[in-house]
Design an enzyme around this catalytic site. Structure first.
Site, PDB file in Angstrom:
ATOM      1  N   ARG A   1      47.274  48.048  32.364  1.00  0.00           N
ATOM      2  CA  ARG A   1      46.190  47.203  32.911  1.00  0.00           C
ATOM      3  C   ARG A   1      45.409  47.917  34.011  1.00  0.00           C
ATOM      4  O   ARG A   1      44.177  47.908  33.987  1.00  0.00           O
ATOM      5  CB  ARG A   1      46.733  45.858  33.380  1.00  0.00           C
ATOM      6  CG  ARG A   1      47.045  44.934  32.200  1.00  0.00           C
ATOM      7  CD  ARG A   1      47.525  43.570  32.647  1.00  0.00           C
ATOM      8  NE  ARG A   1      48.711  43.706  33.475  1.00  0.00           N
ATOM      9  CZ  ARG A   1      49.030  42.930  34.484  1.00  0.00           C
ATOM     10  NH1 ARG A   1      48.255  41.941  34.844  1.00  0.00           N
ATOM     11  NH2 ARG A   1      50.137  43.127  35.157  1.00  0.00           N
TER      12      ARG A   1
ATOM     13  N   ASN B   1      48.031  40.419  30.065  1.00  0.00           N
ATOM     14  CA  ASN B   1      49.204  40.545  29.198  1.00  0.00           C
ATOM     15  C   ASN B   1      49.254  39.340  28.281  1.00  0.00           C
ATOM     16  O   ASN B   1      48.813  38.251  28.638  1.00  0.00           O
ATOM     17  CB  ASN B   1      50.485  40.577  30.024  1.00  0.00           C
ATOM     18  CG  ASN B   1      50.672  41.875  30.753  1.00  0.00           C
ATOM     19  OD1 ASN B   1      50.105  42.902  30.395  1.00  0.00           O
ATOM     20  ND2 ASN B   1      51.471  41.851  31.797  1.00  0.00           N
TER      21      ASN B   1
END
Length: 93
Positions: free
Chosen positions: A32, A50
């Site tokens: 990320r 996620n």
């Protein structure tokens, strides 16, 4: 509300939005933050989160920049990441 136009090389273009679903070992490996850095380098906006099987990324900006960002994410992921598969779809702005 209509999308804001982007001026690129003196030509007006509409931004595009793409949703990228990435599956594999992409959680807990810095994926990320990597997405954030790559998107920022391409001057894109969006988000990454996620999900149960990997991550979902939403990118917005000039089409060439969005496509280049997606290529970078898939072709040069963080060293610890293992991408099993991915899907790219048009998304709403």
């Amino acid at each position: 509300m209509s999308a804001v136009a982007i001026i690129e090389n003196g030509e007006e273009k509409r931004p595009v939005a793409r949703r990228v679903t990435v599956r594999g070992i992409v959680q807990g490996v810095g994926f990320r933050p990597y997405v954030f850095r790559v998107a920022e380098a391409h001057r894109l906006v969006g988000w990454v989160r996620n999900d149960p099987e990997g991550v979902t990324v939403h990118l917005e900006g000039p089409e060439a920049a969005v496509d280049a960002c997606i290529r970078a994410l898939i072709e040069r992921p963080p060293k610890a990441a293992r991408i099993r598969d991915w899907r790219v779809e048009e998304d709403a702005l």
